[in-house]
Structure formats: structure tokens, C-alpha cells
Design a protein around this motif. Structure first.
Motif, PDB file in Angstrom:
ATOM      1  N   GLU A 194       0.810  -1.221   0.000  1.00  0.00           N
ATOM      2  CA  GLU A 194       0.000   0.000   0.000  1.00  0.00           C
ATOM      3  C   GLU A 194       0.848   1.277   0.000  1.00  0.00           C
ATOM      4  N   CYS A 195       2.086   1.205  -0.462  1.00  0.00           N
ATOM      5  CA  CYS A 195       3.015   2.335  -0.345  1.00  0.00           C
ATOM      6  C   CYS A 195       2.479   3.588  -1.021  1.00  0.00           C
ATOM      7  N   ALA A 196       2.523   4.718  -0.305  1.00  0.00           N
ATOM      8  CA  ALA A 196       2.110   6.015  -0.848  1.00  0.00           C
ATOM      9  C   ALA A 196       3.277   6.737  -1.517  1.00  0.00           C
ATOM     10  N   GLN A 197       4.442   6.129  -1.527  1.00  0.00           N
ATOM     11  CA  GLN A 197       5.667   6.648  -2.147  1.00  0.00           C
ATOM     12  C   GLN A 197       6.054   8.049  -1.644  1.00  0.00           C
ATOM     13  N   PRO A 198       6.139   8.238  -0.332  1.00  0.00           N
ATOM     14  CA  PRO A 198       6.583   9.539   0.181  1.00  0.00           C
ATOM     15  C   PRO A 198       8.027   9.858  -0.191  1.00  0.00           C
ATOM     16  N   CYS A 199       8.802   8.859  -0.606  1.00  0.00           N
ATOM     17  CA  CYS A 199      10.173   9.130  -1.055  1.00  0.00           C
ATOM     18  C   CYS A 199      10.182   9.930  -2.352  1.00  0.00           C
ATOM     19  N   ARG A 200       9.047   9.985  -3.051  1.00  0.00           N
ATOM     20  CA  ARG A 200       8.962  10.760  -4.294  1.00  0.00           C
ATOM     21  C   ARG A 200       8.495  12.201  -4.056  1.00  0.00           C
ATOM     22  N   TRP A 201       8.157  12.538  -2.821  1.00  0.00           N
ATOM     23  CA  TRP A 201       7.619  13.863  -2.540  1.00  0.00           C
ATOM     24  C   TRP A 201       8.741  14.904  -2.434  1.00  0.00           C
ATOM     25  N   LYS A 202       8.365  16.149  -2.632  1.00  0.00           N
ATOM     26  CA  LYS A 202       9.312  17.261  -2.500  1.00  0.00           C
ATOM     27  C   LYS A 202       9.345  17.724  -1.045  1.00  0.00           C
ATOM     28  N   TYR A 203      10.560  17.947  -0.514  1.00  0.00           N
ATOM     29  CA  TYR A 203      10.700  18.309   0.887  1.00  0.00           C
ATOM     30  C   TYR A 203      11.419  19.644   1.071  1.00  0.00           C
ATOM     31  N   HIS A 204      11.033  20.337   2.159  1.00  0.00           N
ATOM     32  CA  HIS A 204      11.747  21.512   2.645  1.00  0.00           C
ATOM     33  C   HIS A 204      12.126  21.239   4.105  1.00  0.00           C
ATOM     34  N   LEU A 205      12.986  22.066   4.639  1.00  0.00           N
ATOM     35  CA  LEU A 205      13.452  21.913   6.003  1.00  0.00           C
ATOM     36  C   LEU A 205      12.767  22.931   6.903  1.00  0.00           C
ATOM     37  N   GLY A 212       6.728  26.963  10.659  1.00  0.00           N
ATOM     38  CA  GLY A 212       6.118  27.636   9.520  1.00  0.00           C
ATOM     39  C   GLY A 212       7.107  28.282   8.579  1.00  0.00           C
ATOM     40  N   GLU A 213       8.404  28.300   8.943  1.00  0.00           N
ATOM     41  CA  GLU A 213       9.420  28.904   8.074  1.00  0.00           C
ATOM     42  C   GLU A 213      10.122  27.783   7.303  1.00  0.00           C
ATOM     43  N   TYR A 214       9.797  27.679   6.011  1.00  0.00           N
ATOM     44  CA  TYR A 214      10.311  26.587   5.189  1.00  0.00           C
ATOM     45  C   TYR A 214      11.606  26.999   4.503  1.00  0.00           C
ATOM     46  N   MET A 215      12.651  26.245   4.730  1.00  0.00           N
ATOM     47  CA  MET A 215      13.958  26.551   4.160  1.00  0.00           C
ATOM     48  C   MET A 215      14.308  25.538   3.082  1.00  0.00           C
ATOM     49  N   GLU A 216      14.835  26.053   1.980  1.00  0.00           N
ATOM     50  CA  GLU A 216      15.207  25.195   0.866  1.00  0.00           C
ATOM     51  C   GLU A 216      16.383  24.299   1.252  1.00  0.00           C
TER      52      GLU A 216
END
Length: 408
Positions: A194-205, A212-216
Motif C-alpha cells: 500500500e506504499c504512498a511513495q513519500p520518497c517521491r515527494w518534494k521536501y523543505h526543512l 512555519g518557516e520553510y527553508m530550501e
């Protein structure tokens, strides 16, 4: 003497099974509605499995059933019936990862082959030999192995134990697919298909004291795909995998379309046949193979782990697919210069299209007219699964696939 490797293709449903075999697979692997690692696929009822097995066996091909999840206590109550149904349907082997499933297959389908799944994480000759001692006919090697390690395993296990390795398709960022990320983040368990493939998602730090402060964390404005693995492609060195002692070359993709299955299977059929034509000669992958593999949707390609971990690249800058072509139809028949087709995607008069035949031939044509089922001339094919005809002086075999370049 070098054995002739099997080309093994994925089959998410009956249509994809048929296309895989028509386009060159020696065997297919598929799953029922329970106990397999791809719940996103349509999968097979017992009746469909029997139809698929009959289709494969009539053409001298084989069919393997994935039962490689880790069942719960409650699910084990249903497992004997599922095994018996599958064996009665005609499957040639069961692909398992759980020792309890292995034991039940041996009890309820003692004549069937057992293959140890890649989920079992077989990375060395001792584990492969232990699988053989437990009754396995084949082991599906962990995707993290390099060519040297595979050759060492081949040298140290019984000749009768078959080795299977992945040669193309999506790669999981986790070891042998045993990942808890999807379960933790979405409640969908990757180890139960049932993998939702979160490894393919885009992430910020996000820093703890600055909510609430998203850093590239990437090098571009698009962010970073820090876990996103490239797709595996081994066509350029399929000879080395065969010479390492692999008996079965496995294409990933039970959740992929019939078009993907047909196209990629056709490409690897050509690559493998080019090697087998003269195994002693220096192998050169045909240009047509590379061209075909660029005609399906894919992530950037890499050689995986076959030449070491440094070659197993990740695509951290983009998360999407490379798409240059689109699937627009299938050929149902051809007679007297007219092809009968079923729509799978829209195209319009004036478009140059291409037909891929089951023998791997590519035929280019620009239809001078399109007619609907009533024989009326139309300018496009906008309706899903509509029937239409187009002219083609060159014969288009039944089950040929129609496609066209993506419009920019």
C-alpha cells in the motif's frame, strides 16, 4: 554453457499479462486481490488467474504468483484457500517472503515451485543456500547487489537454484523495499502493498524554533527530492548480468500501464536476443532498444547498484517523469489497407503517429483520414475507447500499439 535467461515481465491485470506475452516475455508475475505487494494494481480473481494461466501455457510461457506480503494472524486463516485456488488456476510458482506462507504453500500446493521474493533480502550465498534448503527453486536477489556479488553467489550455490534479478523499472530508496516511511506518514503500509511513495515527494526543512518557516534544502527553486531514486535501466549491459549467472531478468511495473509493459518488454526482448545471438562476441545494445525505452514514461535512468553504490544515483532536483510519447490506441485488425482501432488517447487528423508491433517493429504513418464506427469521416478521436479506422498501406498486426509524440 551459458544458460538462456528468462525474460520476466509484470502483469497488473489480465490485459497486461496478455500484452507482456505477446511482446516477448517468457514468463509473467502477477498477484491476486490479497497477499501481493501491489494493491494499486487491479490484480486477478481466481477466474482471471485461470484465464491468464491458460493464455500463457498455450504459448509455452509461465506464470508466477506473488504472495510476498507479511500476513497477519487473521489473514492466515484465508491463505490455504487462496493457495489452492491459485494452484488449481494453473500458476507455476509462488513468490513468498514469509516463512509461514512458505510452509503453507508446501502443504497446499506441494508440486508448485517456490521463489523467495526480493522482500526476503537475499544478499549473500549463505542466505540463498538456506532458501534452497527450505525448498526454494529460485531466489529473487536484493536490488542492492553488484555484479561481482551476484557472480560469487552463483559460484557457491547449487546449479539447480535459479537466480532472478531486476533489470528495469522503479527502485525503492529503502533496502529491498522494507520501508516504514509510508506507514508512519500516511498509515499505508509499504510492506503490505500500500506504499504512498513519500520518497517521491518534494521536501523543505523546518527548524524546530521557527515553525512555519520553510527553508530550501535543494540547489534549485523547485525544492529538493532528497529520497527520490532514479529508475533502473540495464539494457546497455544486459550481457554482464547474464554472464554473472542470472537465470531470470525481471522488469518492475505491476502498477504500470499495458502500454508500458508492452513497450519495455519489447525493448528488453530485443536487447536480450541481440546478446544471445552471439554470446561470445562483444555486446552492443541495439539503438532501437534505447529509442524504445525513451518512448515510455520514466524517471531518469541509472545502472542501479550493479557497478557499486556510487552509481546508484538519486534524482534530487525533480520529482516527475520523463514523458516524450503518449499512448493513443490499439490495433484490433487490419485488412485491405485499413486498420480497425480502439482509442486509448486522443489524436487528430494531420498527426504523425507510430505503431509498435508485437514483433518490435515500428511503423510510422500520417493517416489521410479517420472514420468512426458508422463510417463517417472525423477529424479527431476524442472519446475514450471509441472504435475508428485509419488507412495504412503497410499491414498493422493485431495488438499493435499506436502512439504519438507529446505535443509541446
Amino acid at each position: 554453457m551459458l544458460p538462456i535467461p528468462e525474460l520476466l515481465a509484470p502483469a497488473g491485470d489480465l490485459e497486461r499479462l496478455q500484452y507482456a506475452i505477446r511482446y516477448g516475455a517468457d514468463a509473467v508475475y502477477c498477484g491476486m486481490t490479497e497477499f501481493g505487494m501491489r494493491t494499486a494494481s487491479s490484480n486477478f480473481t481466481p477466474e482471471q488467474l485461470a484465464e491468464g494461466a491458460a493464455f500463457a501455457h498455450a504459448r509455452g510461457k509461465r506464470i508466477y504468483l506473488t504472495m510476498n506480503t507479511l500476513p497477519t494472524n487473521e489473514e492466515f486463516e484465508r491463505l490455504p484457500e487462496a493457495i489452492q485456488q491459485a494452484y488449481t488456476a494453473g500458476v507455476d510458482a509462488f513468490i513468498v517472503a514469509d516463512l509461514g506462507v512458505l510452509d503453507m504453500v508446501k502443504k497446499h500446493a506441494p508440486q508448485a515451485e517456490v521463489h523467495f521474493s526480493t522482500q526476503a533480502g537475499i544478499t549473500n550465498w549463505a542466505a540463498a543456500k538456506a532458501a534452497w534448503d527450505l525448498g526454494a527453486k529460485r531466489v529473487v536477489l536484493a536490488r542492492e547487489l553488484d555484479l561481482r556479488t551476484i557472480a560469487q553467489i552463483r559460484d557457491k550455490v547449487p546449479d539447480e537454484l535459479e537466480l532472478e534479478a531486476f533489470v528495469h523499472g522503479a527502485m525503492c530508496m529503502s533496502f529491498s523495499g522494507r520501508c516504514l516511511l509510508s506507514q508512519y506518514m500516511t498509515g499505508r503500509d509499504a510492506n503490505r502493498g500500500e506504499c504512498a511513495q513519500p520518497c517521491r515527494w518534494k521536501y523543505h526543512l523546518v527548524e524546530e524554533s521557527r515553525p512555519g518557516e520553510y527553508m530550501e534544502i535543494g540547489e534549485t527553486e523547485e525544492g529538493s527530492y532528497i529520497l527520490n531514486a532514479n529508475d533502473l535501466c540495464t539494457a546497455p549491459f544486459i550481457d554482464l548480468i547474464c554472464k554473472a549467472g542470472v537465470d531470470s531478468l525481471k522488469i518492475e511495473g505491476r502498477a504500470k500501464t499495458a502500454y508500458y509493459v508492452a513497450s519495455v518488454t519489447s525493448a528488453y526482448r530485443r536487447a536480450l536476443d541481440a546478446f544471445l545471438e552471439n554470446p561470445q562476441a562483444k555486446y552492443r545494445c541495439p539503438d532501437s532498444v534505447f529509442e524504445e525505452l525513451d518512448r515510455t514514461s520514466h524517471r531518469p535512468y541509472s545502472p542501479g547498484f550493479y557497478f557499486g553504490r556510487q552509481e546508484a544515483r538519486q534524482e534530487t532536483k525533480k520529482g516527475g517523469y520523463v514523458r516524450h510519447w503518449e499512448f493513443i490506441g490499439v490495433v484490433d485488425g487490419w485488412q485491405d489497407g485499413v486498420a480497425q482501432c480502439t482509442q486509448r488517447g486522443k489524436f487528430q487528423l494531420g498527426d504523425t503517429i507510430e505503431a509498435l508491433t508485437p514483433l518490435g517493429e515500428c511503423i510510422t504513418l500520417t493517416p489521410e483520414w479517420i472514420r468512426n464506427e458508422q463510417g463517417e469521416e472525423i477529424t479527431s478521436t476524442p472519446h475514450a475507447t471509441m472504435r475508428y479506422t485509419i488507412p495504412s498501406q503497410q499491414a498493422l498486426p493485431q495488438h499493435s500499439i499506436l502512439r504519438r509524440p507529446m505535443k509541446k
